[in-house]
Design an enzyme around this catalytic site. Structure first.
Site, PDB file in Angstrom:
ATOM      1  N   GLU A  43     108.936   9.556  25.327  1.00  0.00           N
ATOM      2  CA  GLU A  43     107.849   9.088  25.268  1.00  0.00           C
ATOM      3  C   GLU A  43     107.382   9.312  23.567  1.00  0.00           C
ATOM      4  O   GLU A  43     107.749  10.476  22.937  1.00  0.00           O
ATOM      5  CB  GLU A  43     106.456   9.774  25.690  1.00  0.00           C
ATOM      6  CG  GLU A  43     105.177   9.219  25.364  1.00  0.00           C
ATOM      7  CD  GLU A  43     104.051  10.137  25.696  1.00  0.00           C
ATOM      8  OE1 GLU A  43     104.164  11.505  25.906  1.00  0.00           O
ATOM      9  OE2 GLU A  43     102.970   9.685  25.562  1.00  0.00           O
ATOM     10  N   ARG A 270     116.104  22.337  31.992  1.00  0.00           N
ATOM     11  CA  ARG A 270     116.010  22.123  30.503  1.00  0.00           C
ATOM     12  C   ARG A 270     116.320  23.101  29.344  1.00  0.00           C
ATOM     13  O   ARG A 270     116.618  24.232  30.182  1.00  0.00           O
ATOM     14  CB  ARG A 270     114.288  21.940  30.354  1.00  0.00           C
ATOM     15  CG  ARG A 270     113.420  23.088  30.662  1.00  0.00           C
ATOM     16  CD  ARG A 270     111.891  22.508  30.428  1.00  0.00           C
ATOM     17  NE  ARG A 270     111.869  21.805  29.385  1.00  0.00           N
ATOM     18  CZ  ARG A 270     110.808  20.933  29.369  1.00  0.00           C
ATOM     19  NH1 ARG A 270     109.970  20.464  30.260  1.00  0.00           N
ATOM     20  NH2 ARG A 270     110.730  20.086  28.202  1.00  0.00           N
ATOM     21  N   LYS A 280     106.723  19.750  23.048  1.00  0.00           N
ATOM     22  CA  LYS A 280     106.227  18.862  21.790  1.00  0.00           C
ATOM     23  C   LYS A 280     104.728  19.207  21.485  1.00  0.00           C
ATOM     24  O   LYS A 280     104.299  19.028  20.303  1.00  0.00           O
ATOM     25  CB  LYS A 280     106.160  17.339  22.225  1.00  0.00           C
ATOM     26  CG  LYS A 280     107.759  16.726  22.124  1.00  0.00           C
ATOM     27  CD  LYS A 280     107.885  15.195  22.007  1.00  0.00           C
ATOM     28  CE  LYS A 280     107.962  14.817  23.448  1.00  0.00           C
ATOM     29  NZ  LYS A 280     108.041  13.462  23.589  1.00  0.00           N
TER      30      LYS A 280
END
Length: 563
Positions: A43, A270, A280
């Site tokens: 994104e 992750r 983020k």
RNA sequence: UGCUCCGUGGUGUAAUUGGCAACACGUCUGACUCUGAAUCAGAAGAGUCCAGGUUCGAUCCCUGGCGGAGCAACCA
């Protein structure tokens, strides 16, 4: 140049990871006509960090390994958070890592028309409805993980009415937040994501690609799986938290698909690193609150930060292949990354002399002028040649390389002791000059042994230590930015009760002026060096010929300093 | 106390039709060294969350526990 991707040792015992096994099984079973198509779907709402690099290496790596292709797709479904600045930075970072998506650059927004039509089709099939309630009401009816939810009073309105309302939503006839489109699935599902998820909401902000064409935008969950489907993705690799979204994606694809093909989602763990945060949202907070200088602050775990810090793509990729892909929630020691960085930089960087904390040494019996010392640029890589440094009667050495009253096993300079000035002479410490008021050592007087010059008659005189130096008259001043970890806690976000900023390291950045050999005046932005006996350093983007600036990438391992 | 996923040295991983646990980092020795780096040699460190079961044999298969993570944004 050595190629570190030619496996030195270790690592080879690894068989295929669980994702490779799945892909290989699919290939063997003849699925998807033997094709492998993956995608990296960021994104554009922030800069890429090393966690994304893990995903990028997998997405592009699997395509490459199995003769397939990997799309770059921006999942740009929320115009209020996204911008072209982020798109540009993401593309730059992927290229920097060494991956190429060719002409396969896509956007979820490319599919807004298809998605909108699909939503209309769902309404007509009685599988979606417009809900007029507020987000609070919808949330309150959602139930909890242990209790079923309640059905919306609008759940059974007619398809015709929903369709009309949905079209009005898109025409901008209703304010934001007044209505949403929901999939009609199961409010009692044990999976929260199946409890009539919102699939479209009203957003009147302009979109960076579609402008003001739309007043409704699909939710990520309504765009991601279908985008994979539209692109013919065979293996949709994502992180563990999307495991529980998979049934929803499957349900949607069931309504959409016309043949046997469907993307297969596989979830992996992750990347978490000790002493850093990898979200983020939190990184954006650090940027906005000026805790760091920007997304590319060398203390940030962003790719742009690491690039500015002097980390190489090779080192990052090596680190990523070493930690592997599993389904276990792992916390990786930052030391593993730093090791990979040292390993690569050791091979490729020229050695130079710089003194971070200078102490003046006067070589009292030295009378020559104009002498130059030749030094090997990189003992690991002879083809990198050598350079010359002027020598003189006055030099700077590292303050920590002299001790007036050292403990045992101190191999450096001490009163009456000998030390080699690397590449030059052995010197003997004769006298210590101190500031009368403070007692601080201000100068050290030495005499040199002329025959001990490197290559000379007594060059192999046994001395315990070799230290680096810089000539006083020719040294240049450089700004050096010393970085330490941004956080003092191993897991800054471990506790919900303590804000992660409480763990910020107040000493994560120290700026000093150092003395360096004159050759560094020509260093250019991006150049990487080993400051001999200290660590790896790179030229910062803010550096100018008049005011050179170096970032400390990582220190050398220091067995002495650990004692 | 619902659903999903996961439990192998300090950390991250490996053990590919079940065959007495391997690699990297880290740690500690020693050698070498004009970088206390690198390199080289070596050591310590887990008996695989626990308990049963199947089997000649289980990290691997089965059952039951225990522990951890994720999931209740009109974020992705």
């Amino acid at each position: 140049m050595n190629n570190i991707s030619e496996e030195p040792k270790g690592d080879r015992s690894k068989g295929p990871n669980f994702i490779e096994s799945i892909i290989e099984n699919d290939l063997r079973a003849g699925k998807n006509n033997g094709k492998v198509v993956t995608r990296f779907p960021p994104e554009p709402n922030g800069y890429l960090h090393i966690g994304h690099a893990k995903a990028i290496c997998l997405d592009f790596g699997m395509a490459e390994k199995y003769g397939g292709i990997c799309n770059l797709r921006f999942d740009d479904t929320n115009p209020v958070k996204e911008s072209v600045e982020y798109i540009d930075s993401i593309k730059e970072d992927i290229r920097w890592l060494g991956f190429d998506w060719g002409d396969r650059e896509f956007y979820a927004s490319d599919y807004f028309d298809k998605l909108y039509k699909f939503a209309e089709a769902l309404i007509e099939k009685g599988l979606a409805y417009v809900d007029d309630q507020s987000s609070e009401d919808i949330a309150s009816q959602k139930g909890t993980p242990t209790q079923p939810g309640k059905e919306s009073p609008f759940r059974n309105r007619s398809a015709a009415e929903s369709l009309d309302l949905f079209q009005k939503m898109n025409r901008g006839e209703f304010p934001e937040g007044s209505r949403v489109l929901r999939a009609k699935i199961d409010m009692a599902s044990p999976n929260m994501h199946m409890r009539d998820p919102v699939i479209y909401r009203i957003i009147k902000a302009p979109h960076h690609r579609t402008g003001s064409k739309w007043n409704v935008y699909p939710m990520y969950d309504f765009a991601h799986g279908q985008s994979d489907y539209f692109e013919g993705i065979t293996h949709s690799l994502c992180t563990l938290e999307f495991e529980v979204h998979r049934p929803l994606y499957d349900w949607l694809i069931d309504q959409l698909k016309t043949g046997d093909y469907r993307p297969r989602q596989i979830e992996f763990n992750r990347l978490n690193l000790t002493y850093t945060v990898m979200s983020k949202r939190l990184l954006l907070q650090l940027v906005n609150e000026r805790e760091v200088s920007g997304w590319d602050d060398p203390r940030m775990p962003t790719l742009s930060g690491m690039r500015r810090r002097g980390y190489t793509p090779e080192a990052i990729k090596k680190f990523i292949t070493r930690i592997g892909y599993t389904k276990v929630e792992a916390l990786n020691d930052i030391g593993l990354l730093e090791h990979a960085v040292r390993e690569h930089l050791n091979q490729i960087t020229p050695r130079v002399f710089a003194v971070l904390d200078p102490l003046k040494v006067v070589i009292t019996n030295y009378q020559k002028s104009g002498e130059e010392i030749e030094l090997i640029n990189n003992p690991e890589e002879p083809s990198m040649g050598s350079r010359k440094i002027p020598f003189g009667r006055e030099i700077y050495i590292e303050r920590s390389d002299f001790m007036e009253d050292p403990p045992g096993k101190f191999f450096r300079l001490k009163p009456g002791g000998e030390v080699r000035l690397k590449g030059a002479y052995v010197v003997v410490c004769d006298k210590v000059v101190k500031d009368a008021a403070t007692g601080e050592v201000t100068e050290v007087h030495c005499s040199y042994l002329p025959e001990t010059r490197s290559g000379g008659a007594e060059a192999n005189r046994k001395v315990k230590g070799t230290i680096h130096w810089v000539p006083v008259s020719e040294a240049i001043d450089i700004e050096v930015r010393l970085y330490d970890r941004l956080f003092v806690a191993e897991e800054p976000t471990a506790s919900k009760d303590v804000d992660f900023r409480q763990h910020l390291n107040p000493e994560s950045l120290k700026i000093i002026t150092a003395k360096a050999e004159p050759s560094l005046a020509e260093a250019k932005h991006g150049d990487l060096f080993q400051f001999q006996r200290l660590g790896y350093y790179c030229v910062d983007s803010e550096s100018t010929p008049e005011a050179p600036v170096f970032n400390q990438t990582v220190t050398l391992k220091d067995r002495w300093g650990k004692r």
